[in-house]
Each structure stands twice: as C-alpha cells, then as structure tokens.
Design a protein around this motif. Sequence first.
Motif, PDB file in Angstrom:
ATOM      1  N   ALA A 131      11.603   1.682   3.748  1.00 22.28           N
ATOM      2  CA  ALA A 131      11.010   2.546   4.776  1.00 22.28           C
ATOM      3  C   ALA A 131       9.681   1.962   5.260  1.00 22.28           C
ATOM      4  CB  ALA A 131      10.815   3.955   4.232  1.00 22.28           C
ATOM      5  N   GLN A 132       8.879   1.429   4.357  1.00 22.77           N
ATOM      6  CA  GLN A 132       7.557   0.898   4.715  1.00 22.77           C
ATOM      7  C   GLN A 132       7.632  -0.314   5.642  1.00 22.77           C
ATOM      8  OE1 GLN A 132       4.656   2.277   3.926  1.00 22.77           O
ATOM      9  NE2 GLN A 132       3.376   0.693   4.809  1.00 22.77           N
ATOM     10  N   VAL A 133       8.578  -1.220   5.403  1.00 21.69           N
ATOM     11  CA  VAL A 133       8.651  -2.442   6.222  1.00 21.69           C
ATOM     12  C   VAL A 133       9.568  -2.290   7.432  1.00 21.69           C
ATOM     13  CG1 VAL A 133       8.030  -3.987   4.334  1.00 21.69           C
ATOM     14  CG2 VAL A 133      10.439  -3.556   4.802  1.00 21.69           C
ATOM     15  N   GLY A 134      10.130  -1.093   7.628  1.00 22.29           N
ATOM     16  CA  GLY A 134      10.926  -0.844   8.822  1.00 22.29           C
ATOM     17  C   GLY A 134      12.391  -1.187   8.718  1.00 22.29           C
ATOM     18  N   LYS A 162       0.823  -1.216   0.000  1.00 18.39           N
ATOM     19  CA  LYS A 162       0.000   0.000   0.000  1.00 18.39           C
ATOM     20  C   LYS A 162       0.854   1.263   0.000  1.00 18.39           C
ATOM     21  CE  LYS A 162      -4.005  -2.255   2.092  1.00 18.39           C
ATOM     22  NZ  LYS A 162      -3.919  -3.345   1.224  1.00 18.39           N
ATOM     23  N   ILE A 163       1.933   1.225  -0.764  1.00 15.54           N
ATOM     24  CA  ILE A 163       2.806   2.379  -0.938  1.00 15.54           C
ATOM     25  C   ILE A 163       2.290   3.157  -2.142  1.00 15.54           C
ATOM     26  CG2 ILE A 163       5.127   3.156  -1.553  1.00 15.54           C
ATOM     27  CD1 ILE A 163       6.187   0.581  -0.221  1.00 15.54           C
ATOM     28  N   THR A 164       2.039   4.424  -1.951  1.00 16.14           N
ATOM     29  CA  THR A 164       1.625   5.273  -3.056  1.00 16.14           C
ATOM     30  C   THR A 164       2.863   5.642  -3.850  1.00 16.14           C
ATOM     31  OG1 THR A 164      -0.165   6.171  -1.725  1.00 16.14           O
ATOM     32  CG2 THR A 164       0.471   7.422  -3.685  1.00 16.14           C
ATOM     33  N   VAL A 165       2.889   5.178  -5.081  1.00 17.81           N
ATOM     34  CA  VAL A 165       4.031   5.458  -5.948  1.00 17.81           C
ATOM     35  C   VAL A 165       3.829   6.832  -6.547  1.00 17.81           C
ATOM     36  CG1 VAL A 165       5.334   4.649  -7.930  1.00 17.81           C
ATOM     37  CG2 VAL A 165       4.240   2.993  -6.417  1.00 17.81           C
ATOM     38  N   ASP A 166       4.755   7.740  -6.237  1.00 16.41           N
ATOM     39  CA  ASP A 166       4.602   9.116  -6.684  1.00 16.41           C
ATOM     40  C   ASP A 166       5.195   9.352  -8.066  1.00 16.41           C
ATOM     41  OD1 ASP A 166       6.803   9.547  -4.011  1.00 16.41           O
ATOM     42  OD2 ASP A 166       7.482   9.408  -6.059  1.00 16.41           O
ATOM     43  N   GLY A 167       4.760  10.424  -8.669  1.00 23.35           N
ATOM     44  CA  GLY A 167       5.269  10.807  -9.981  1.00 23.35           C
ATOM     45  C   GLY A 167       4.429  10.240 -11.103  1.00 23.35           C
ATOM     46  N   ALA A 219      12.076  -9.521   5.616  1.00 29.13           N
ATOM     47  CA  ALA A 219      11.220  -8.476   6.189  1.00 29.13           C
ATOM     48  C   ALA A 219      10.122  -8.080   5.205  1.00 29.13           C
ATOM     49  CB  ALA A 219      12.059  -7.256   6.574  1.00 29.13           C
ATOM     50  N   ILE A 220      10.461  -8.001   3.931  1.00 30.07           N
ATOM     51  CA  ILE A 220       9.466  -7.671   2.904  1.00 30.07           C
ATOM     52  C   ILE A 220       8.435  -8.801   2.808  1.00 30.07           C
ATOM     53  CG2 ILE A 220       9.101  -7.291   0.429  1.00 30.07           C
ATOM     54  CD1 ILE A 220      12.025  -6.062   0.486  1.00 30.07           C
TER      55      ILE A 220
END
Length: 94
Positions: free
Chosen positions: A60-63, A40-45, A83-84
């Motif tokens: 960053a999302q998974v710590g 659920k990461i919003t991919v920007d651009g 972790a992913i």
Amino acid sequence: MSPTVHEIRNAIRAATGRFEREFEASFTKEELQAICEALKITVDGAGRPSTTRMRQQIRAQVGIAESLETADDSTFRKAELQAIADGIEASSDQ
C-alpha cells in the motif's frame, strides 16, 4: 541486462542496513520490519506484526495496492520488489 530478483532483494537489504544473502531467500520478518521502517510505515500492534500485515502495508505504501484492504499478502514478485527498491532508493546496479 535487468537485475535478478535476488539482486533486487539484496539491494533492498543493503539499503535497510541488513546483510546481503549469498543464496536466494525471501525476506525474513526482521527484514520486512526494516523495510517498513525505511518507508516510514508505522507498524501497529504490540510486539512484532505478522509478515502478512507488513507485506500488505509495504504494498500500500509504495503504490502496488490502492489500499491496505486490497493489498495482497503473498511474497513479492519482481516488479513489486523493484517498486519497493525505488521507494527506499535502493540501487541494484552491479
């Protein structure tokens, strides 16, 4: 016995609706985008973001990294892949 890097990558691929690979291979840009969607990461651009940016966002999302700014942009290591896999609830059990 713990799963190999190849097995973890394939478990992540399967959990994100991608095809498993017979041979050892890093994630493609499309696979990284599928991982971002699963997390659920919003991919920007506009269009597709760079692989570098997606790797940083995933870390960053998974710590793995404290923030996007401190996240490494290199290919994932085994502990990072695990972790992913945990983050998207992928199982590498054989």
